[in-house]
Design a protein around this motif. Sequence first.
Motif, PDB file in Angstrom:
ATOM      1  N   CYS A  78     -24.566  89.056  24.934  1.00  0.00           N
ATOM      2  CA  CYS A  78     -23.557  90.055  24.560  1.00  0.00           C
ATOM      3  C   CYS A  78     -22.681  89.556  23.405  1.00  0.00           C
ATOM      4  O   CYS A  78     -21.577  90.070  23.193  1.00  0.00           O
ATOM      5  N   ASP A  79     -23.151  88.568  22.650  1.00  0.00           N
ATOM      6  CA  ASP A  79     -22.348  87.955  21.586  1.00  0.00           C
ATOM      7  C   ASP A  79     -21.950  88.949  20.509  1.00  0.00           C
ATOM      8  O   ASP A  79     -20.875  88.843  19.916  1.00  0.00           O
ATOM      9  N   SER A  80     -22.810  89.928  20.246  1.00  0.00           N
ATOM     10  CA  SER A  80     -22.549  90.886  19.160  1.00  0.00           C
ATOM     11  C   SER A  80     -21.606  92.000  19.581  1.00  0.00           C
ATOM     12  O   SER A  80     -21.193  92.819  18.760  1.00  0.00           O
ATOM     13  N   GLY A  81     -21.251  92.036  20.850  1.00  0.00           N
ATOM     14  CA  GLY A  81     -20.423  93.122  21.363  1.00  0.00           C
ATOM     15  C   GLY A  81     -21.243  94.202  22.033  1.00  0.00           C
ATOM     16  O   GLY A  81     -20.740  94.969  22.847  1.00  0.00           O
ATOM     17  N   THR A  82     -22.508  94.311  21.672  1.00  0.00           N
ATOM     18  CA  THR A  82     -23.460  95.200  22.342  1.00  0.00           C
ATOM     19  C   THR A  82     -24.486  94.334  23.038  1.00  0.00           C
ATOM     20  O   THR A  82     -25.141  93.509  22.402  1.00  0.00           O
ATOM     21  N   CYS A  83     -24.626  94.496  24.316  1.00  0.00           N
ATOM     22  CA  CYS A  83     -25.474  93.575  25.086  1.00  0.00           C
ATOM     23  C   CYS A  83     -26.953  93.827  24.853  1.00  0.00           C
ATOM     24  O   CYS A  83     -27.408  94.970  24.792  1.00  0.00           O
ATOM     25  N   VAL A  84     -27.680  92.740  24.719  1.00  0.00           N
ATOM     26  CA  VAL A  84     -29.132  92.777  24.619  1.00  0.00           C
ATOM     27  C   VAL A  84     -29.697  92.031  25.819  1.00  0.00           C
ATOM     28  O   VAL A  84     -29.333  90.880  26.070  1.00  0.00           O
ATOM     29  N   LEU A  85     -30.573  92.686  26.572  1.00  0.00           N
ATOM     30  CA  LEU A  85     -31.268  92.043  27.669  1.00  0.00           C
ATOM     31  C   LEU A  85     -32.677  91.743  27.186  1.00  0.00           C
ATOM     32  O   LEU A  85     -33.410  92.649  26.789  1.00  0.00           O
ATOM     33  N   GLU A  86     -33.038  90.481  27.184  1.00  0.00           N
ATOM     34  CA  GLU A  86     -34.295  90.042  26.594  1.00  0.00           C
ATOM     35  C   GLU A  86     -35.246  89.564  27.677  1.00  0.00           C
ATOM     36  O   GLU A  86     -34.963  88.626  28.427  1.00  0.00           O
ATOM     37  N   ALA A  87     -36.422  90.193  27.744  1.00  0.00           N
ATOM     38  CA  ALA A  87     -37.426  89.809  28.730  1.00  0.00           C
ATOM     39  C   ALA A  87     -38.065  88.484  28.356  1.00  0.00           C
ATOM     40  O   ALA A  87     -38.233  88.159  27.182  1.00  0.00           O
ATOM     41  N   ASP A  88     -38.406  87.702  29.363  1.00  0.00           N
ATOM     42  CA  ASP A  88     -39.172  86.475  29.153  1.00  0.00           C
ATOM     43  C   ASP A  88     -40.640  86.864  28.972  1.00  0.00           C
ATOM     44  O   ASP A  88     -41.293  87.310  29.915  1.00  0.00           O
ATOM     45  N   ILE A  89     -41.146  86.717  27.759  1.00  0.00           N
ATOM     46  CA  ILE A  89     -42.535  87.108  27.470  1.00  0.00           C
ATOM     47  C   ILE A  89     -43.406  85.873  27.217  1.00  0.00           C
ATOM     48  O   ILE A  89     -44.406  85.931  26.509  1.00  0.00           O
ATOM     49  N   SER A  90     -43.023  84.751  27.815  1.00  0.00           N
ATOM     50  CA  SER A  90     -43.781  83.508  27.623  1.00  0.00           C
ATOM     51  C   SER A  90     -45.166  83.578  28.269  1.00  0.00           C
ATOM     52  O   SER A  90     -46.053  82.797  27.934  1.00  0.00           O
ATOM     53  N   LYS A  91     -45.332  84.518  29.193  1.00  0.00           N
ATOM     54  CA  LYS A  91     -46.640  84.733  29.793  1.00  0.00           C
ATOM     55  C   LYS A  91     -46.780  86.212  30.138  1.00  0.00           C
ATOM     56  O   LYS A  91     -45.780  86.912  30.330  1.00  0.00           O
ATOM     57  N   PRO A  92     -48.025  86.716  30.215  1.00  0.00           N
ATOM     58  CA  PRO A  92     -48.217  88.137  30.522  1.00  0.00           C
ATOM     59  C   PRO A  92     -47.664  88.497  31.898  1.00  0.00           C
ATOM     60  O   PRO A  92     -47.746  87.708  32.846  1.00  0.00           O
ATOM     61  N   SER A  93     -47.080  89.657  32.001  1.00  0.00           N
ATOM     62  CA  SER A  93     -46.504  90.109  33.254  1.00  0.00           C
ATOM     63  C   SER A  93     -47.588  90.597  34.224  1.00  0.00           C
ATOM     64  O   SER A  93     -48.493  91.334  33.838  1.00  0.00           O
ATOM     65  N   THR A  94     -47.474  90.178  35.473  1.00  0.00           N
ATOM     66  CA  THR A  94     -48.342  90.688  36.540  1.00  0.00           C
ATOM     67  C   THR A  94     -47.536  91.518  37.537  1.00  0.00           C
ATOM     68  O   THR A  94     -47.984  91.778  38.655  1.00  0.00           O
ATOM     69  N   THR A  95     -46.352  91.965  37.119  1.00  0.00           N
ATOM     70  CA  THR A  95     -45.425  92.608  38.052  1.00  0.00           C
ATOM     71  C   THR A  95     -45.979  93.895  38.639  1.00  0.00           C
ATOM     72  O   THR A  95     -45.851  94.144  39.849  1.00  0.00           O
ATOM     73  N   THR A  96     -46.599  94.745  37.821  1.00  0.00           N
ATOM     74  CA  THR A  96     -47.162  95.999  38.335  1.00  0.00           C
ATOM     75  C   THR A  96     -48.253  95.707  39.353  1.00  0.00           C
ATOM     76  O   THR A  96     -48.295  96.306  40.442  1.00  0.00           O
ATOM     77  N   PHE A  97     -49.148  94.783  39.019  1.00  0.00           N
ATOM     78  CA  PHE A  97     -50.230  94.372  39.910  1.00  0.00           C
ATOM     79  C   PHE A  97     -49.669  93.834  41.232  1.00  0.00           C
ATOM     80  O   PHE A  97     -50.122  94.213  42.322  1.00  0.00           O
ATOM     81  N   ASP A  98     -48.668  92.981  41.139  1.00  0.00           N
ATOM     82  CA  ASP A  98     -48.088  92.369  42.335  1.00  0.00           C
ATOM     83  C   ASP A  98     -47.403  93.411  43.220  1.00  0.00           C
ATOM     84  O   ASP A  98     -47.495  93.360  44.454  1.00  0.00           O
ATOM     85  N   GLU A  99     -46.699  94.339  42.594  1.00  0.00           N
ATOM     86  CA  GLU A  99     -45.996  95.366  43.371  1.00  0.00           C
ATOM     87  C   GLU A  99     -46.996  96.288  44.070  1.00  0.00           C
ATOM     88  O   GLU A  99     -46.793  96.666  45.236  1.00  0.00           O
ATOM     89  N   LEU A 100     -48.056  96.643  43.384  1.00  0.00           N
ATOM     90  CA  LEU A 100     -49.100  97.450  44.018  1.00  0.00           C
ATOM     91  C   LEU A 100     -49.664  96.742  45.242  1.00  0.00           C
ATOM     92  O   LEU A 100     -49.901  97.357  46.289  1.00  0.00           O
ATOM     93  N   ASN A 101     -49.877  95.439  45.119  1.00  0.00           N
ATOM     94  CA  ASN A 101     -50.433  94.685  46.244  1.00  0.00           C
ATOM     95  C   ASN A 101     -49.464  94.605  47.414  1.00  0.00           C
ATOM     96  O   ASN A 101     -49.886  94.525  48.579  1.00  0.00           O
ATOM     97  N   MET A 102     -48.159  94.614  47.123  1.00  0.00           N
ATOM     98  CA  MET A 102     -47.186  94.649  48.212  1.00  0.00           C
ATOM     99  C   MET A 102     -47.299  95.966  48.985  1.00  0.00           C
ATOM    100  O   MET A 102     -47.254  95.977  50.225  1.00  0.00           O
ATOM    101  N   TYR A 103     -47.450  97.078  48.277  1.00  0.00           N
ATOM    102  CA  TYR A 103     -47.611  98.365  48.955  1.00  0.00           C
ATOM    103  C   TYR A 103     -48.935  98.426  49.722  1.00  0.00           C
ATOM    104  O   TYR A 103     -49.014  99.043  50.798  1.00  0.00           O
ATOM    105  N   LYS A 104     -49.962  97.791  49.181  1.00  0.00           N
ATOM    106  CA  LYS A 104     -51.264  97.742  49.860  1.00  0.00           C
ATOM    107  C   LYS A 104     -51.160  96.929  51.147  1.00  0.00           C
ATOM    108  O   LYS A 104     -51.621  97.357  52.216  1.00  0.00           O
ATOM    109  N   LEU A 105     -50.554  95.748  51.063  1.00  0.00           N
ATOM    110  CA  LEU A 105     -50.338  94.912  52.239  1.00  0.00           C
ATOM    111  C   LEU A 105     -49.454  95.631  53.253  1.00  0.00           C
ATOM    112  O   LEU A 105     -49.725  95.625  54.466  1.00  0.00           O
TER     113      LEU A 105
END
Length: 394
Positions: free
Chosen positions: A358-385
Amino acid sequence: MKKLIVFFCGALLSTSVYADYFAAELKTPDENPNMGAHLIIAGKGLEVVDQWLIAAQTQALIYKDRKNHGPIKIISAIDKPSYADYIKNWGYSNARVFKQTMTGQRVVDLISEHQKIASIDFIGHNGAIKGLALEDYDNRFFLDSVKLLTPLKSRFTADSFIRVMGCNTGWNLAPALANALNVPAAGTFTFADIQKLHETNVWYYNDTGRFPGGKFNNVNSISYSEPIACKNLGGCLRLKPVSISYQGKHGTYQGTLPFMKFFCGNISTNDCARRMAKSTQYLIGVNNLQNKPAQNLYMETISDHFCSSWLDANKRITCQRQIISHLSGAKSVDTKFKTVSETMLTCDSKKCAFKTNCDSGTCVLEADISKPSTTTFDELNMYKLGYDLWMNEP
């Protein structure tokens, strides 16, 4: 992004008296006072006026429709005098008007009236680092309010869950609720926008260019056990995350998830997945899910939850088929699967990986993109389980 169409309020006891917030109960013959209460908290709609209240009513009708439920209560800020007519037309009782500012403490006080809590749905304007707007943008439900709610953690039932619907509720607020209360809590990672039920029985965003012409329904024949007439649109209007990253009033957020994601706090993976699955009974969705629903109905509901209501029917249907194929075991999606082209957040059961600047006065939320996201896949598997665990319950 269009201005959100949001919800409610006005004086409940008199159209000439203007109050700040109210609490009212939706009594039904199926109510079981020994079961946990379903509480729906709606902040003031402000520039979108009554749409939050209408969405809250759609959700309340879902709870009313499901058999053997606990008490149902709406706690809402008041935007306009016609709220009195809404509450009367919708059949609420024990309406109490509070002529004071709606604050986190006062919301918690109303929640604490219930010894057992089955669910809490928050609905409203939200900033990721400021919280859910209650009376206005200066009075919010955020991390300090979560601390006020923590002494009630023992009152949540074994199947309880929390959902926070509004813009960007998942970055900070939903994980904080899950961690503090040991209750699965779901939040969003972009805009939450208004959808209405179209005459084709598809939920579409309701502004020009985002639905295929024609009319929106005044009766909902898909989400409930029997068709219901949507008085003042209650029952035919819902909120759903959009498929783009957030750039708006609260800043620029780099990364997103185009669905509500659950966080588990400190409970086990199996317990969290089971509760996630059972919470689908209470989604404002495309099916009436009662008791232990058939797998095909469950999978259709999950596909609606993950896939946006694009105007392009082929795109929507392709997405839904991929989800259903994965859940059924017919063909698994890739671990990096995503339903939109945007950068996906990397999340686990407790938090998502991002930085806030938020240094500029307008906040920026920055995703960690150091590796591909598996979040959608993981969440689907939680609903499956979760579905498998749910079906194997006594």
